[in-house]
Design an enzyme around this catalytic site. Structure first.
Site, PDB file in Angstrom:
ATOM      1  N   PRO A   1      34.096  32.819  34.833  1.00 35.89           N
ATOM      2  CA  PRO A   1      36.002  31.606  35.525  1.00 35.89           C
ATOM      3  C   PRO A   1      35.663  30.392  35.747  1.00 35.89           C
ATOM      4  CG  PRO A   1      35.980  33.767  36.976  1.00 35.89           C
ATOM      5  CD  PRO A   1      34.135  33.244  36.806  1.00 35.89           C
TER       6      PRO A   1
ATOM      7  N   GLU B   1      31.286  38.289  43.381  1.00 36.14           N
ATOM      8  CA  GLU B   1      32.338  37.044  43.043  1.00 36.14           C
ATOM      9  C   GLU B   1      31.046  35.911  42.544  1.00 36.14           C
ATOM     10  OE1 GLU B   1      35.507  37.741  45.879  1.00 36.14           O
ATOM     11  OE2 GLU B   1      34.819  35.826  44.533  1.00 36.14           O
TER      12      GLU B   1
ATOM     13  N   ARG C   1      32.149  39.187  14.014  1.00 37.49           N
ATOM     14  CA  ARG C   1      32.544  39.136  12.552  1.00 37.49           C
ATOM     15  C   ARG C   1      32.409  37.952  11.834  1.00 37.49           C
ATOM     16  NH1 ARG C   1      37.120  36.141  12.812  1.00 37.49           N
ATOM     17  NH2 ARG C   1      38.328  37.192  11.321  1.00 37.49           N
TER      18      ARG C   1
ATOM     19  N   ASP D   1      40.193  32.511   9.096  1.00 39.07           N
ATOM     20  CA  ASP D   1      40.728  32.460  10.368  1.00 39.07           C
ATOM     21  C   ASP D   1      41.647  31.332  11.151  1.00 39.07           C
ATOM     22  OD1 ASP D   1      39.389  34.911  11.208  1.00 39.07           O
ATOM     23  OD2 ASP D   1      37.414  33.766  11.730  1.00 39.07           O
TER      24      ASP D   1
HETATM   25  N1  LIG Z   1      37.208  33.833  32.069  1.00 38.18           N
HETATM   26  C1  LIG Z   1      37.201  34.712  32.602  1.00 38.18           C
HETATM   27  C2  LIG Z   1      35.188  35.268  33.120  1.00 38.18           C
HETATM   28  C3  LIG Z   1      36.044  36.010  34.159  1.00 38.18           C
HETATM   29  C4  LIG Z   1      34.635  36.567  35.267  1.00 38.18           C
HETATM   30  C5  LIG Z   1      33.192  36.596  34.105  1.00 38.18           C
HETATM   31  C6  LIG Z   1      31.992  37.128  35.537  1.00 38.18           C
HETATM   32  C7  LIG Z   1      31.900  37.529  36.924  1.00 38.18           C
HETATM   33  C8  LIG Z   1      31.174  37.973  37.821  1.00 38.18           C
HETATM   34  C9  LIG Z   1      32.288  38.311  38.748  1.00 38.18           C
HETATM   35  N2  LIG Z   1      33.655  38.240  38.618  1.00 38.18           N
HETATM   36  C10 LIG Z   1      34.617  38.308  38.872  1.00 38.18           C
HETATM   37  C11 LIG Z   1      35.285  37.107  40.276  1.00 38.18           C
HETATM   38  C12 LIG Z   1      34.693  35.792  39.833  1.00 38.18           C
HETATM   39  C13 LIG Z   1      34.890  34.303  40.439  1.00 38.18           C
HETATM   40  C14 LIG Z   1      36.238  34.657  42.104  1.00 38.18           C
HETATM   41  C15 LIG Z   1      36.632  33.379  43.053  1.00 38.18           C
HETATM   42  N3  LIG Z   1      35.753  32.881  43.851  1.00 38.18           N
HETATM   43  C16 LIG Z   1      36.335  32.636  44.998  1.00 38.18           C
HETATM   44  C17 LIG Z   1      36.002  32.288  46.075  1.00 38.18           C
HETATM   45  C18 LIG Z   1      34.130  31.907  45.586  1.00 38.18           C
HETATM   46  C19 LIG Z   1      33.202  32.374  44.800  1.00 38.18           C
HETATM   47  C20 LIG Z   1      34.086  33.026  43.424  1.00 38.18           C
HETATM   48  C21 LIG Z   1      36.280  35.432  41.470  1.00 38.18           C
HETATM   49  C22 LIG Z   1      36.007  37.162  41.523  1.00 38.18           C
HETATM   50  C23 LIG Z   1      33.695  37.149  37.528  1.00 38.18           C
HETATM   51  C24 LIG Z   1      34.899  36.543  36.365  1.00 38.18           C
HETATM   52  N4  LIG Z   1      36.981  35.602  35.301  1.00 38.18           N
HETATM   53  N5  LIG Z   1      37.679  35.368  34.106  1.00 38.18           N
END
Ligand SMILES: Nc1cc(-c2ccc3ccn(Cc4ccc(CN5CCCCC5)cc4)c3c2)n[nH]1
Length: 239
Positions: free
Chosen positions: A89, A116, A154, A169
């Site tokens: 994220p 996480e 693609r 696109d």
């Molecule tokens: N664009 C996008 C990509 C992803 C993604 C990609 C890869 C992983 C691996 C695990 N997660 C779940 C996750 C990640 C971060 C948090 C926040 N958390 C806050 C407290 C301190 C630690 C982090 C919560 C849950 C992922 C989520 N989500 N959205």
């Protein structure tokens, strides 16, 4: 292109056997190898996670299994190294430009985190790209990997039949695509815009561009910033 995917849920990547990406694999345009991270654990419980230092919610993925997996997977070929992509994220927003760049790579490795996230030292050691597919939090990197791989595949030569072209696109000219129509010519009392059935290809192209500009102005004005427009476009945008 070769793509290796490391995950604790290999079954999550089964959809890559279908449709466009599945056909690309059948044609040999793309080879996908999915790996279960637990193969690189050494304890009887096959542990991949542990409590976060500093406290906080959830668990963090341990560095050792990741380092063992990535060392083995990337050592496959002497003197060539893959581009290692880590969905997160907190990553760089994924765009069509980024997809085009990745599509030029001969070998990609995707690290699908869960819990996480992955210990930061693994990211620092191994990641070439940290990519976000949007400002929302998924439960792991697998869905993001499916999205990235579909957008990249693609663009590979020969994957899209000649009926569809990446040149048309949306985002290829930086605009959203406009509305599309097919038969019947009238449906629920609504007629297909007559210009589209006129056979006047210049008028059709003008109409489509004006629709794309107006939709982009309405929904994504950010895409229009810092851009110069021809007079004809400015007339549409000012309307
Ligand atoms: N664009 C996008 C990509 C992803 C993604 C990609 C890869 C992983 C691996 C695990 N997660 C779940 C996750 C990640 C971060 C948090 C926040 N958390 C806050 C407290 C301190 C630690 C982090 C919560 C849950 C992922 C989520 N989500 N959205």
């Amino acid at each position: 292109m070769r793509a290796d995917i490391v995950t604790i849920f290999p079954a999550y990547l089964e959809p890559l056997r279908l449709s466009l990406v599945g056909r690309a694999q059948e044609h040999g345009t793309l080879q996908i190898h999915t790996h279960d991270l637990r193969m690189w654990t050494t304890d009887v419980h096959r542990t991949v996670d542990d409590a976060p230092y500093g406290g906080g919610p959830g668990m963090v993925m341990r560095p050792e299994p990741w380092d063992a997996a990535l060392s083995q997977i990337t050592a496959r070929v002497a003197d060539s190294r893959p581009r290692v992509v880590v969905p997160t994220p907190a990553g760089t927003p994924f765009t069509q430009r980024h997809a085009e760049e990745l599509a030029r790579e001969p070998w990609l490795v995707f690290c699908c985190g869960r819990y996480e996230g992955i210990d930061a030292r693994v990211i620092e050691t191994w990641a070439d790209d940290e990519i976000s597919i949007g400002d929302y939090v998924l439960a792991g990197g697998e869905a993001a990997t499916l999205v990235i791989l579909e957008a990249v595949t693609r663009l590979l030569p020969g994957v899209l039949g000649n009926s569809a072209s990446v040149a048309d696109d949306s985002f290829s000219d930086g605009l959203l695509e406009g509305p599309v129509y097919t038969r019947p010519p009238v449906w629920r009392g609504t007629e297909v815009p007559p210009v589209l059935r006129s056979g006047d290809h210049e008028a059709i192209a003008r109409w489509r561009r004006s629709q794309a500009l107006r939709r982009t102005l309405l929904r994504r004005p950010d895409l229009l910033e810092h851009r110069e427009f021809a007079e004809a476009d400015r007339v549409v945008l000012a309307a």
